[in-house]
Design an enzyme around this catalytic site. Structure first.
Site, PDB file in Angstrom:
ATOM      1  N   ASP A 254       0.469  -1.208  -0.074  1.00 10.89           N
ATOM      2  CA  ASP A 254      -0.583  -0.119  -0.179  1.00 10.89           C
ATOM      3  C   ASP A 254       0.878   1.185   0.359  1.00 10.89           C
ATOM      4  O   ASP A 254       2.024   1.375  -0.350  1.00 10.89           O
ATOM      5  CB  ASP A 254      -0.835  -0.310   0.908  1.00 10.89           C
ATOM      6  CG  ASP A 254      -2.069   0.264   1.163  1.00 10.89           C
ATOM      7  OD1 ASP A 254      -2.121   1.786  -0.198  1.00 10.89           O
ATOM      8  OD2 ASP A 254      -3.479   0.351   1.671  1.00 10.89           O
ATOM      9  N   HIS A 277       1.507   1.663  -3.732  1.00  8.13           N
ATOM     10  CA  HIS A 277       0.682   2.364  -4.123  1.00  8.13           C
ATOM     11  C   HIS A 277       1.539   3.990  -3.962  1.00  8.13           C
ATOM     12  O   HIS A 277      -0.011   5.099  -4.889  1.00  8.13           O
ATOM     13  CB  HIS A 277      -0.861   2.583  -3.616  1.00  8.13           C
ATOM     14  CG  HIS A 277      -1.447   1.515  -2.961  1.00  8.13           C
ATOM     15  ND1 HIS A 277      -2.661   1.208  -2.785  1.00  8.13           N
ATOM     16  CD2 HIS A 277      -0.929   0.048  -3.907  1.00  8.13           C
ATOM     17  CE1 HIS A 277      -2.922  -0.623  -2.528  1.00  8.13           C
ATOM     18  NE2 HIS A 277      -2.571  -0.109  -3.987  1.00  8.13           N
TER      19      HIS A 277
END
Ligand SMILES: *[C@@H]1O[C@H](CO)[C@@H](O)[C@H](O)[C@H]1NC(C)=O
Ligand SMILES: *[C@@H]1O[C@H](CO)[C@@H](O)[C@H](O)[C@H]1NC(C)=O
Ligand SMILES: *[C@@H]1O[C@H](CO)[C@@H](O)[C@H](O)[C@H]1NC(C)=O
Ligand SMILES: *[C@@H]1O[C@H](CO)[C@@H](O)[C@H](O)[C@H]1NC(C)=O
Ligand SMILES: *[C@@H]1O[C@H](CO)[C@@H](O)[C@H](O)[C@H]1NC(C)=O
Ligand SMILES: *[C@@H]1O[C@H](CO)[C@@H](O)[C@H](O)[C@H]1NC(C)=O
Length: 445
Positions: A254, A277
């Site tokens: 993430d 991300h």
């Protein structure tokens, strides 16, 4: 003559950085580590980091072994060595079986040479973790107070036993997964030379804190089965000012770093992120009527490998969650101001740059009908190189605002990220002034 010249130099260094201890102490065959000297480099926030006086005593914690819980002994040592001492955790393995509230710390160091491992007891942590209202954040341990240095000297490890939580999530996505390390109300601190592995949720949750440096931290997640690590953001700051994260290596699933509401004066430099991300501002504006601010941020010299987005700013449009529209959030106020991404070296990113003011609202017609009340302004993206991923080839970046009135002075320069096909790169640009977008080849969608 010589000493006269040298003395002022030493005094200056001592006030700027942590003071290194001359010699170690030995306990059960292990020697205490010197506190490392940590300096912001090459950039700093422009704000001061307080000096940290030398510690004068050690409190050793002997691990109980055989899977026994060491948290009471760690808490007792922290109380005993508070105000001027160093808590030394030198054995191979310490078990944290109880929620540890270390927010009372003052002028204290932690010399961590072994592994601190949290027990994977879902029912216990669901009932006993420290709960915060923002996005359901909760943590298994909390550090806070004044002037705290936590160093691992390249050996110390914090292990969140995440596998149990990812397996649990696969069966029931509502289980209350904690962030691994919480920092709350910390005024002045350093974290260095530590490895952190397998958090149930985010790695580092930093709230209501200021003047903190992270240096030489390594974050890794690995699953032993098909249940992927879930969330695992590297750092999330909230209501926090004056932070540096540098020389760190992150391999997660993430955001590498995520700036949540009211994160200000933050420099993130010389870091490597794999699998993430991105370096992500937001999401912001999620809560109707709440004012969110992120300003004065520099993201310098980042290597990004196999990421969703490299540089990312995500803001909700002004859609009141009470108005029925697919149950989405939005409607918050505020500002993203003075953000620079300088130097992104990309090896596979779906988007090298992703700016959206339509977060949570994929229908652009609706988004532009409800322009965001959270302005994005004075943003720089410069000196990006490398190759994007195949996903949107030949598009490599997307900058979509909800209205040019709330997206101003967004600049790009020297963006040299190529799509893998070798075609000319395209960049999606909507609702912002294109005159400042140097070296982009804008397309509408
Ligand atoms: C899923 O976890 C939540 C939170 O612990 C719990 O309240 C709920 O009962 C669980 N659901 C099932 C089907 O076990
Ligand atoms: C990142 O972690 C994954 C999963 O454990 C592993 O396959 C990969 O080799 C790691 N990459 C780096 C650069 O550490
Ligand atoms: C960029 O960061 C890397 C570490 O990720 C470091 O080795 C390199 O020297 C840095 N380059 C510059 C120009 O600061
Ligand atoms: C952020 O700071 C502003 C003041 O600058 C304050 O009005 C607002 O409530 C804060 N927002 C949050 C989410 O704490
Ligand atoms: C913008 O942010 C950078 C990075 O934190 C900071 O050095 C600079 O002083 C800020 N500029 C203004 C005008 O505040
Ligand atoms: C987007 O919203 C508009 C306005 O409500 C609607 O007319 C249109 O069909 C929507 N588009 C899509 C792709 O759903």
């Amino acid at each position: 003559m010589f000493s006269k010249l040298l003395l002022p130099v030493i005094t200056v260094l001592a006030t700027l950085s942590s003071i290194t201890e001359a010699t170690g102490r030995t306990h059960n065959g292990h020697t205490t580590a010197p506190r490392p000297t940590i300096k912001p480099y090459p950039y700093t926030t422009g704000k001061q980091f307080p000096a940290s006086p030398r510690r004068t005593r050690h409190c050793f914690v002997d691990a109980l072994g055989n899977g026994k819980d060491d948290s009471d002994n760690i808490l007792a040592a922290a109380r005993k060595c508070n105000d001027g001492g160093t808590i030394a955790l030198m054995d191979d393995l310490y078990i944290i079986g109880k929620a540890l509230d270390l927010t009372f710390l003052k002028h204290v160091d932690f010399d961590i040479q072994g592994t601190l491992k949290f027990v994977p007891d879902v029912a216990y942590w669901e009932a006993n973790s420290f709960k915060f209202t923002f996005q359901g954040a909760n943590t298994m341990i909390l550090f806070g107070g004044e002037d705290i240095n936590i160093f691992g000297s390249g050996k110390g490890t914090i292990d969140g036993s995440g596998q149990t939580w990812w397996d649990g999530y696969a069966k029931n996505s509502s289980i209350y997964r904690p962030m691994m390390v919480g920092v709350s109300g910390m005024k002045g601190g350093t974290w260095s030379g530590l490895r952190m592995i397998n958090p149930p949720n985010w790695f580092n949750w930093i709230t209501d804190s200021n003047d903190i440096i992270y240096d030489n931290i390594r974050l890794d997640v690995f699953s032993v089965n098909s249940n992927s690590p879930k969330n695992t953001d590297g750092w999330d700051t909230y209501r926090t000012d004056n932070v540096i994260v540098q020389n760190s290596i992150v391999n997660n699933t993430d955001d590498c770093f995520s700036w949540k509401p009211n994160s200000t004066n933050i420099v993130v430099q010389n870091n490597q992120c794999t699998g993430s991300h991105g370096m992500s501002i937001g999401s912001l504006g999620q809560y109707d009527g709440v004012y969110d601010l992120v300003e004065n941020v520099l993201i310098y010299n980042t290597t990004m490998k196999n990421v969703g987005s490299a540089a990312r700013i995500k803001v909700y449009p002004d859609i009141n969650p009470n108005v029925p529209n697919n149950g989405m959030s939005g409607g918050g106020l505020g500002m993203v101001n003075n953000i620079t991404y300088d130097g992104m070296h990309i090896n596979s990113a779906d988007w090298a740059i992703e700016v959206t003011q339509c977060y949570g609202q994929s229908n652009r017609t609706i988004c532009t009908e409800y322009p965001s009340k959270l302005a994005i302004q004075d943003i720089w993206f410069k000196n990006f190189d490398g190759v994007a991923s195949k996903k949107y080839d030949p598009k490599v970046a997307t900058l979509v605002c909800s209205s040019p009135n709330v997206c101003q002075c967004i600049h790009t320069d020297n963006i040299n990220v190529k799509p893998p096909s070798g075609k000319p790169a395209q960049h999606v640009c909507a609702n912002l002034y294109r005159g400042f977008l140097k070296t982009l080849n804008c397309v509408d969608s």
